[in-house]
Design an enzyme around this catalytic site. Structure first.
Site: not given
Ligand code: GLP
Length: 263
Positions: A68, A144
């Site tokens: 990421d 998430e």
């Protein structure tokens, strides 16, 4: 899922690295590593670097793909994941920087960056060994809670708890980006092997959710229960909420010598 419980956080780094080296030993020298940022894998990277320096591991022909990147942070900023991966992984392991990839978090390229990253991973032959940490809310990469369990690389909004967790690296929470680009859970699941490392009591709830389930997008790391070759390396504190902790220790201790690392 293989669970290895180590007596200390330092041992998690050593065993995490030994596990990665054990898997790498069966692969070609141009293997593809998946690499994570965060504090969790730092001890593992330090131990991998020691193995490289000792001649026990050679990743000079390997490629790496980071999970990421923050959106909107320049690549040469010390808190960018480009710079973090260069500093903590690529240079200590003497990797060829041309083969170390991090998603493009620049705002102007965001709409195509996810697909380009997926294409680059595929062109490299896919990830052989994915190294993971885990967030206190169960996120892996920056997937998430409620991320699609089949997601691919794309832009995401950081959870408030993740921004608060990561504020320790910035001078104030206001400087923590709100957005990121992250490999999806589907992307991570395509890796041939996964080694997740976690230490400390703050990770205990997430580790219990990942290992003992149920599989749910509320705890994104729980998707690893569907992975055929996932290893979780934790210390006693991170293992403290596992209801079958003693069972995992016994199973690991009873493995044949050639398969077991000396925790
Ligand atoms: C970070 C990263 C994750 C990492 C997690 C935990 O923000 N995006 O890849 O696993 O959060 O971080 P730490 O290891 O510092 O607790």
């Amino acid at each position: 899922m293989e669970v290895i419980i180590c007596p200390t956080p330092a041992r998690v780094g050593e065993i995490g690295a030994a596990k990665i080296a054990q898997i790498a030993a069966g692969l070609r020298s141009d293997l593809v590593l998946g690499v994570a940022t965060g504090s969790s894998p730092l001890a593992t990277y330090a131990e991998l670097a020691r193995l490289v320096d000792a001649g026990a591991l050679d990743v000079s022909n390997a490629s790496a793909f980071a999970l990421d990147e923050y959106v909107g942070i320049p690549v040469d900023h010390p808190l960018s994941y480009h710079d973090t991966i260069r500093r903590t992984v690529a240079e200590p392991l003497h990797m060829d920087l041309a083969r170390v990839h991090v998603p493009d978090g620049s705002v102007e390229h965001l709409s195509t960056a996810g697909q380009r990253y997926e294409d680059a991973i595929r062109a490299a032959g896919g990830v052989d060994i994915q190294i993971l940490g885990i967030g206190t809310n169960g996120h892996v990469g920056f997937n998430e809670p409620t991320s699609s369990l089949a997601s691919r690389t794309r832009m995401k909004t950081l959870a408030p708890s993740t921004r608060a967790d990561n504020a320790r690296f910035f001078s104030s929470i206001d400087e923590v980006p709100h957005h990121c680009i992250t490999q999806g859970l589907g992307t991570i699941m395509d890796a041939r092997s996964v080694v997740l490392v976690a230490t400390g009591a703050s990770k205990a709830q997430a580790i219990a959710a990942v290992v003992e389930g149920p599989v749910t997008a509320m705890w994104p790391g729980s998707i690893l229960q569907m992975h055929p070759h996932a290893t979780i390396v934790v210390d006693e504190d991170a293992a403290s909420a596992l209801s079958l902790k003693d069972y995992y220790k016994k199973v690991y201790a009873d493995l044949p010598d050639w398969q077991r690392l000396d925790v």
